[in-house]
Design a protein around this motif. Structure first.
Motif, PDB file in Angstrom:
ATOM      1  N   LEU A  18     -14.086  -0.920   0.899  1.00  0.00           N
ATOM      2  CA  LEU A  18     -13.100  -1.590   1.540  1.00  0.00           C
ATOM      3  C   LEU A  18     -12.436  -2.861   0.830  1.00  0.00           C
ATOM      4  N   ILE A  19     -13.211  -3.127  -0.085  1.00  0.00           N
ATOM      5  CA  ILE A  19     -12.325  -4.231  -1.163  1.00  0.00           C
ATOM      6  C   ILE A  19     -11.471  -3.584  -1.995  1.00  0.00           C
ATOM      7  N   LYS A  20     -11.748  -2.503  -2.529  1.00  0.00           N
ATOM      8  CA  LYS A  20     -10.839  -1.983  -3.411  1.00  0.00           C
ATOM      9  C   LYS A  20      -9.691  -1.491  -2.401  1.00  0.00           C
ATOM     10  N   ALA A  21      -9.715  -0.839  -1.376  1.00  0.00           N
ATOM     11  CA  ALA A  21      -8.510  -0.355  -0.558  1.00  0.00           C
ATOM     12  C   ALA A  21      -7.841  -1.536  -0.209  1.00  0.00           C
ATOM     13  N   ASN A  22      -8.522  -2.648   0.047  1.00  0.00           N
ATOM     14  CA  ASN A  22      -7.533  -3.845   0.296  1.00  0.00           C
ATOM     15  C   ASN A  22      -6.920  -4.400  -0.815  1.00  0.00           C
ATOM     16  N   ASN A  23      -7.374  -4.382  -2.224  1.00  0.00           N
ATOM     17  CA  ASN A  23      -6.887  -4.737  -3.129  1.00  0.00           C
ATOM     18  C   ASN A  23      -5.641  -3.814  -3.574  1.00  0.00           C
ATOM     19  N   GLN A  28       0.217  -2.903  -3.604  1.00  0.00           N
ATOM     20  CA  GLN A  28       1.354  -2.193  -3.365  1.00  0.00           C
ATOM     21  C   GLN A  28       2.442  -2.962  -2.414  1.00  0.00           C
ATOM     22  N   ASP A  29       1.971  -3.557  -1.661  1.00  0.00           N
ATOM     23  CA  ASP A  29       2.864  -4.615  -0.790  1.00  0.00           C
ATOM     24  C   ASP A  29       3.711  -5.428  -1.654  1.00  0.00           C
ATOM     25  N   SER A  30       2.853  -5.931  -2.645  1.00  0.00           N
ATOM     26  CA  SER A  30       3.605  -6.891  -3.478  1.00  0.00           C
ATOM     27  C   SER A  30       4.620  -6.340  -4.383  1.00  0.00           C
ATOM     28  N   GLU A  31       4.303  -5.059  -4.828  1.00  0.00           N
ATOM     29  CA  GLU A  31       5.177  -4.472  -5.688  1.00  0.00           C
ATOM     30  C   GLU A  31       6.481  -3.962  -4.811  1.00  0.00           C
ATOM     31  N   ALA A  32       6.487  -3.563  -3.616  1.00  0.00           N
ATOM     32  CA  ALA A  32       7.536  -3.271  -2.607  1.00  0.00           C
ATOM     33  C   ALA A  32       8.336  -4.591  -2.573  1.00  0.00           C
ATOM     34  N   ILE A  33       7.668  -5.800  -2.311  1.00  0.00           N
ATOM     35  CA  ILE A  33       8.354  -6.971  -2.035  1.00  0.00           C
ATOM     36  C   ILE A  33       9.195  -7.326  -3.106  1.00  0.00           C
ATOM     37  N   SER A  34       8.563  -7.095  -4.532  1.00  0.00           N
ATOM     38  CA  SER A  34       9.208  -7.426  -5.597  1.00  0.00           C
ATOM     39  C   SER A  34      10.465  -6.784  -5.917  1.00  0.00           C
ATOM     40  N   LEU A  35      10.521  -5.211  -5.453  1.00  0.00           N
ATOM     41  CA  LEU A  35      11.662  -4.533  -5.492  1.00  0.00           C
ATOM     42  C   LEU A  35      12.825  -4.909  -4.392  1.00  0.00           C
ATOM     43  N   GLN A  36      12.336  -5.354  -3.344  1.00  0.00           N
ATOM     44  CA  GLN A  36      13.244  -6.075  -2.310  1.00  0.00           C
ATOM     45  C   GLN A  36      13.867  -6.838  -2.985  1.00  0.00           C
ATOM     46  N   VAL A  37      13.325  -8.035  -3.366  1.00  0.00           N
ATOM     47  CA  VAL A  37      13.659  -9.173  -3.824  1.00  0.00           C
ATOM     48  C   VAL A  37      14.797  -9.044  -5.097  1.00  0.00           C
ATOM     49  N   GLU A  38      14.321  -8.020  -5.914  1.00  0.00           N
ATOM     50  CA  GLU A  38      15.300  -7.445  -7.032  1.00  0.00           C
ATOM     51  C   GLU A  38      16.375  -6.922  -6.426  1.00  0.00           C
TER      52      GLU A  38
END
Length: 76
Positions: A18-23, A28-38
């Motif tokens: 569960l810890i690994k899945a959450n991380n 993945q969420d932070s990478e997606a947001i990074s692309l949106q900001v870009e």
């Protein structure tokens, strides 16, 4: 006794999964947001690059100093 040990091991393994899945999900969420900001800033970046080619803008940037107002410069 053996069942208790197995139960503890199962709990530990499931917890680690569960810890690994959450991380992974957070990454993945932070990478997606990074692309949106870009994508959001891309048009502004193009505008700044176009303004940088303008001779008047280059002149203002080379003749003014930090904190100086352009209305007090004789040329403008």
């Amino acid at each position: 006794m053996v069942m208790a040990v197995i139960a503890v091991l199962v709990v530990v393994v499931v917890y680690n999964l569960l810890i690994k899945a959450n991380n992974t999900e957070l990454q993945q969420d932070s990478e997606a947001i990074s692309l949106q900001v870009e994508k959001y800033f891309l048009p502004f970046e193009r505008m700044v690059k176009q303004l940088a080619l303008d001779e008047d803008v280059q002149t203002i940037l080379t003749t003014t100093k930090a904190g100086q107002r352009t209305r007090y410069i004789q040329r403008y």
